[in-house]
Design a protein around this motif. Structure first.
Motif, PDB file in Angstrom:
ATOM      1  N   GLN A 394       0.832  -1.202   0.000  1.00  0.00           N
ATOM      2  CA  GLN A 394       0.000   0.000   0.000  1.00  0.00           C
ATOM      3  C   GLN A 394       0.865   1.251   0.000  1.00  0.00           C
ATOM      4  N   ALA A 395       1.917   1.257   0.799  1.00  0.00           N
ATOM      5  CA  ALA A 395       2.804   2.417   0.877  1.00  0.00           C
ATOM      6  C   ALA A 395       3.475   2.688  -0.463  1.00  0.00           C
ATOM      7  N   VAL A 396       3.921   1.625  -1.142  1.00  0.00           N
ATOM      8  CA  VAL A 396       4.563   1.782  -2.446  1.00  0.00           C
ATOM      9  C   VAL A 396       3.557   2.309  -3.471  1.00  0.00           C
ATOM     10  N   ALA A 397       2.350   1.760  -3.456  1.00  0.00           N
ATOM     11  CA  ALA A 397       1.323   2.211  -4.395  1.00  0.00           C
ATOM     12  C   ALA A 397       1.032   3.703  -4.237  1.00  0.00           C
ATOM     13  N   GLU A 398       0.940   4.169  -2.990  1.00  0.00           N
ATOM     14  CA  GLU A 398       0.712   5.591  -2.734  1.00  0.00           C
ATOM     15  C   GLU A 398       1.876   6.436  -3.261  1.00  0.00           C
ATOM     16  N   CYS A 399       3.098   5.933  -3.086  1.00  0.00           N
ATOM     17  CA  CYS A 399       4.269   6.663  -3.557  1.00  0.00           C
ATOM     18  C   CYS A 399       4.315   6.743  -5.083  1.00  0.00           C
ATOM     19  N   LEU A 400       3.933   5.664  -5.746  1.00  0.00           N
ATOM     20  CA  LEU A 400       3.963   5.660  -7.205  1.00  0.00           C
ATOM     21  C   LEU A 400       2.951   6.658  -7.773  1.00  0.00           C
ATOM     22  N   VAL A 401       1.817   6.817  -7.104  1.00  0.00           N
ATOM     23  CA  VAL A 401       0.862   7.852  -7.517  1.00  0.00           C
ATOM     24  C   VAL A 401       1.470   9.228  -7.304  1.00  0.00           C
ATOM     25  N   ARG A 402       2.143   9.391  -6.177  1.00  0.00           N
ATOM     26  CA  ARG A 402       2.716  10.693  -5.827  1.00  0.00           C
ATOM     27  C   ARG A 402       3.830  11.104  -6.787  1.00  0.00           C
ATOM     28  N   TYR A 403       4.713  10.152  -7.123  1.00  0.00           N
ATOM     29  CA  TYR A 403       5.907  10.503  -7.889  1.00  0.00           C
ATOM     30  C   TYR A 403       5.773  10.249  -9.389  1.00  0.00           C
ATOM     31  N   GLY A 404       4.722   9.582  -9.815  1.00  0.00           N
ATOM     32  CA  GLY A 404       4.451   9.483 -11.229  1.00  0.00           C
ATOM     33  C   GLY A 404       5.006   8.250 -11.912  1.00  0.00           C
ATOM     34  N   PRO A 405       4.771   8.150 -13.218  1.00  0.00           N
ATOM     35  CA  PRO A 405       5.077   6.912 -13.962  1.00  0.00           C
ATOM     36  C   PRO A 405       6.555   6.593 -14.103  1.00  0.00           C
ATOM     37  N   GLN A 406       7.434   7.561 -13.874  1.00  0.00           N
ATOM     38  CA  GLN A 406       8.868   7.302 -13.993  1.00  0.00           C
ATOM     39  C   GLN A 406       9.522   6.980 -12.645  1.00  0.00           C
ATOM     40  N   ALA A 407       8.719   6.912 -11.594  1.00  0.00           N
ATOM     41  CA  ALA A 407       9.274   6.697 -10.251  1.00  0.00           C
ATOM     42  C   ALA A 407      10.005   5.362 -10.155  1.00  0.00           C
ATOM     43  N   ARG A 408      11.122   5.366  -9.431  1.00  0.00           N
ATOM     44  CA  ARG A 408      11.913   4.162  -9.221  1.00  0.00           C
ATOM     45  C   ARG A 408      11.951   3.840  -7.732  1.00  0.00           C
ATOM     46  N   VAL A 409      11.964   2.519  -7.423  1.00  0.00           N
ATOM     47  CA  VAL A 409      11.908   2.041  -6.038  1.00  0.00           C
ATOM     48  C   VAL A 409      13.118   1.143  -5.770  1.00  0.00           C
ATOM     49  N   ALA A 410      14.026   1.610  -4.929  1.00  0.00           N
ATOM     50  CA  ALA A 410      15.157   0.773  -4.511  1.00  0.00           C
ATOM     51  C   ALA A 410      14.735  -0.061  -3.310  1.00  0.00           C
ATOM     52  N   VAL A 411      15.187  -1.309  -3.258  1.00  0.00           N
ATOM     53  CA  VAL A 411      14.824  -2.218  -2.167  1.00  0.00           C
ATOM     54  C   VAL A 411      16.097  -2.711  -1.493  1.00  0.00           C
ATOM     55  N   ILE A 412      16.130  -2.566  -0.155  1.00  0.00           N
ATOM     56  CA  ILE A 412      17.293  -3.004   0.635  1.00  0.00           C
ATOM     57  C   ILE A 412      16.774  -3.957   1.713  1.00  0.00           C
ATOM     58  N   PRO A 413      16.667  -5.251   1.431  1.00  0.00           N
ATOM     59  CA  PRO A 413      16.042  -6.180   2.385  1.00  0.00           C
ATOM     60  C   PRO A 413      16.725  -6.232   3.746  1.00  0.00           C
ATOM     61  N   LYS A 414      18.049  -6.047   3.788  1.00  0.00           N
ATOM     62  CA  LYS A 414      18.776  -6.179   5.040  1.00  0.00           C
ATOM     63  C   LYS A 414      19.221  -4.829   5.607  1.00  0.00           C
ATOM     64  N   GLY A 415      18.568  -3.781   5.143  1.00  0.00           N
ATOM     65  CA  GLY A 415      18.724  -2.460   5.732  1.00  0.00           C
ATOM     66  C   GLY A 415      20.149  -2.007   5.943  1.00  0.00           C
ATOM     67  N   PRO A 416      20.515  -1.628   7.173  1.00  0.00           N
ATOM     68  CA  PRO A 416      21.813  -0.995   7.430  1.00  0.00           C
ATOM     69  C   PRO A 416      23.026  -1.897   7.246  1.00  0.00           C
ATOM     70  N   TYR A 417      22.819  -3.193   6.985  1.00  0.00           N
ATOM     71  CA  TYR A 417      23.964  -4.036   6.670  1.00  0.00           C
ATOM     72  C   TYR A 417      24.527  -3.739   5.277  1.00  0.00           C
ATOM     73  N   VAL A 418      23.718  -3.062   4.448  1.00  0.00           N
ATOM     74  CA  VAL A 418      24.129  -2.714   3.090  1.00  0.00           C
ATOM     75  C   VAL A 418      24.423  -1.219   3.052  1.00  0.00           C
ATOM     76  N   LEU A 419      25.458  -0.851   2.313  1.00  0.00           N
ATOM     77  CA  LEU A 419      25.879   0.540   2.217  1.00  0.00           C
ATOM     78  C   LEU A 419      25.646   1.023   0.777  1.00  0.00           C
ATOM     79  N   PRO A 420      24.433   1.535   0.484  1.00  0.00           N
ATOM     80  CA  PRO A 420      24.167   1.983  -0.879  1.00  0.00           C
ATOM     81  C   PRO A 420      24.846   3.324  -1.162  1.00  0.00           C
ATOM     82  N   TYR A 421      25.253   3.521  -2.412  1.00  0.00           N
ATOM     83  CA  TYR A 421      25.868   4.801  -2.773  1.00  0.00           C
ATOM     84  C   TYR A 421      25.604   5.086  -4.250  1.00  0.00           C
ATOM     85  N   LEU A 422      25.681   6.363  -4.614  1.00  0.00           N
ATOM     86  CA  LEU A 422      25.490   6.751  -6.006  1.00  0.00           C
ATOM     87  C   LEU A 422      26.787   6.546  -6.753  1.00  0.00           C
ATOM     88  N   ALA A 423      26.756   5.669  -7.737  1.00  0.00           N
ATOM     89  CA  ALA A 423      27.965   5.327  -8.489  1.00  0.00           C
ATOM     90  C   ALA A 423      28.338   6.493  -9.402  1.00  0.00           C
TER      91      ALA A 423
END
Length: 423
Positions: A394-423
């Motif tokens: 439900q939360a993702v669906a609401e966000c996709l309406v808010r941000y539009g058809p080009q919205a992208r969703v990153a998923v981090i299943p193990k949260g703070p164990y992963v260190l995401p960064y902009l390449a």
């Protein structure tokens, strides 16, 4: 796309639109050690930057071993047995060994928690005690650092003849990486030390962040404090996504830890080409997601890749509620986080655990937050400056309406164990 997010002890399965998903972002593959306890024994016999533990233990009258509290999944059941056997073989009687739980300013760990952390045999047959950060009488004053931090550390460790620390090296939201020096400060530091070291003067520095060591004043200061106390030997490990041991290092507090950090950096970093509108993440499940205080780490870990004005969706069990009474107090006293940031710069205001709300203020200054949990009611979540959500879908669906058809969703299943960064 079906994905399992870390949540409590069981995990949470969610269904997400595959055409929008970036990831899942995960820890890179690292081969688990076939026999981790044998590897720990070898590490103690062939340490990094120091003599073997058996040599260091020779002639020592007693020993204090620091272990992390229940909020850290350190495999003490693997680490402690060969260590304790080594100490006894070198003449340190069992009655002269203290296992001191480095609670920092967290609550004590008792009863079945000790069995879970240490194993029933060790919990029943060794002296196991908790650090009490708010009890000043239990600390020795070691002086003041050049940066003006008064150093109060648990006297049971400071006065021990042999000082050993254990720990887990993973990304940390303020100190760069956990492990090494951190089990001493804040692990066995007094409140008077932590409130300055965890104060805005250090935490507001741009390099006081996850995955940053060089130039990070939080890391540099607690290393300085740990050296004031002394540390004869460390044993640190790294874990994979299933919490299997992938690396062991023992020996010198700084050199062995730095070796582990180099290993972790090659495993936990996850590149993303460009910032995303939505991040779905966790706080890595039990025992890290039991309180809102700890769960904030899942939010800060997502900040490097979420757009300004984007949304982070967090799942966390919150089975023990908000956290300490002090953290609850600082939440109640500061509903406006922008005003709170100004308030803590005034030296007349201090409440223990305010540093975690300070980290939360950094989050909401950048993005919206939605939380999926069974542990806290919606009205309590709203007081935490977040929006309750019935489900991730439900939360993702609401966000996709808010941000539009080009919205992208990153998923981090193990949260703070992963260190995401902009390449």
């Amino acid at each position: 796309m079906r994905i399992t997010l870390d949540y409590g002890r069981t995990g949470m399965d969610v269904e997400l639109p595959a055409d929008r998903v970036v990831g899942p972002l995960a820890i890179r593959d690292a081969t688990p050690l076939a026999d981790p306890q044998a590897a720990i024994t070898r590490a103690m016999e062939d340490p990094i930057g120091s003599r073997p533990l058996a040599e260091i233990a020779n002639g020592r009258r007693n020993a204090c071993i620091l272990v992390c509290d229940i909020t850290r999944p350190v495999p003490n059941r693997l680490i402690l047995p060969p260590m304790l056997r080594t100490l006894e073989a070198r003449g340190i009687a069992r009655k002269d060994v203290l296992i001191l739980i480095a609670t920092g300013l967290h609550r004590p760990n008792e009863g079945v928690e000790l069995d879970e952390m240490l194993g029933q045999d060790i919990a029943a047959n060794y002296r196991v005690e908790n650090h009490h950060g708010k009890n000043k009488d239990e600390h020795d004053y070691l002086g003041e650092t050049p940066n003006g931090v008064p150093v109060y550390l648990d006297k049971r460790y400071v006065r021990a003849d042999l000082k050993i620390t254990t720990g887990l090296i993973e990304p940390h939201l303020m100190a760069g990486y956990s492990g090494g020096r951190k089990v001493i400060c804040p692990g066995i530091a007094g409140l008077d030390t932590v409130k300055v070291w965890h104060g805005p003067r250090f935490l507001e520095h741009p390099k006081a962040d996850c995955g940053i060591v060089e130039g990070n004043p939080v890391h540099e200061e607690n290393t300085r404090i740990a050296l004031m106390a002394g540390c004869d030997f460390i044993v640190n490990v790294c874990l994979d996504g299933q919490r299997r041991v992938t690396w062991v290092g023992a020996g010198d507090m700084i050199k062995a830890w730095e070796s582990g950090v180099r290993f972790v950096e090659g495993v936990v970093k996850a590149p993303v080409r460009e910032a995303v509108d939505v991040v779905v993440t966790s706080c890595a499940g039990y025992p890290l997601d039991t309180t809102w205080y700890q769960a904030v780490k899942g939010l800060t870990g997502a900040l490097p890749i979420v757009k300004q004005g984007g949304t982070v969706i967090l799942v966390a069990s919150l089975s023990e509620g908000l956290g300490s009474p002090e953290f609850q107090r600082v939440l109640e006293e500061n509903p406006d986080l922008a005003a709170f940031k100004k308030r803590i710069l005034d030296k007349d205001y201090f409440v223990m655990d305010q540093w975690q709300l300070e980290e939360m203020a950094k989050v909401v200054a950048r993005c919206r937050v939605k939380v999926v949990t069974t542990g806290l009611p919606p009205e309590t979540l709203r007081r935490c400056n977040v929006e309750p959500a019935a489900s991730v879908e439900q939360a993702v669906a609401e966000c996709l309406v808010r941000y539009g058809p080009q919205a992208r969703v990153a998923v981090i299943p193990k949260g703070p164990y992963v260190l995401p960064y902009l390449a």
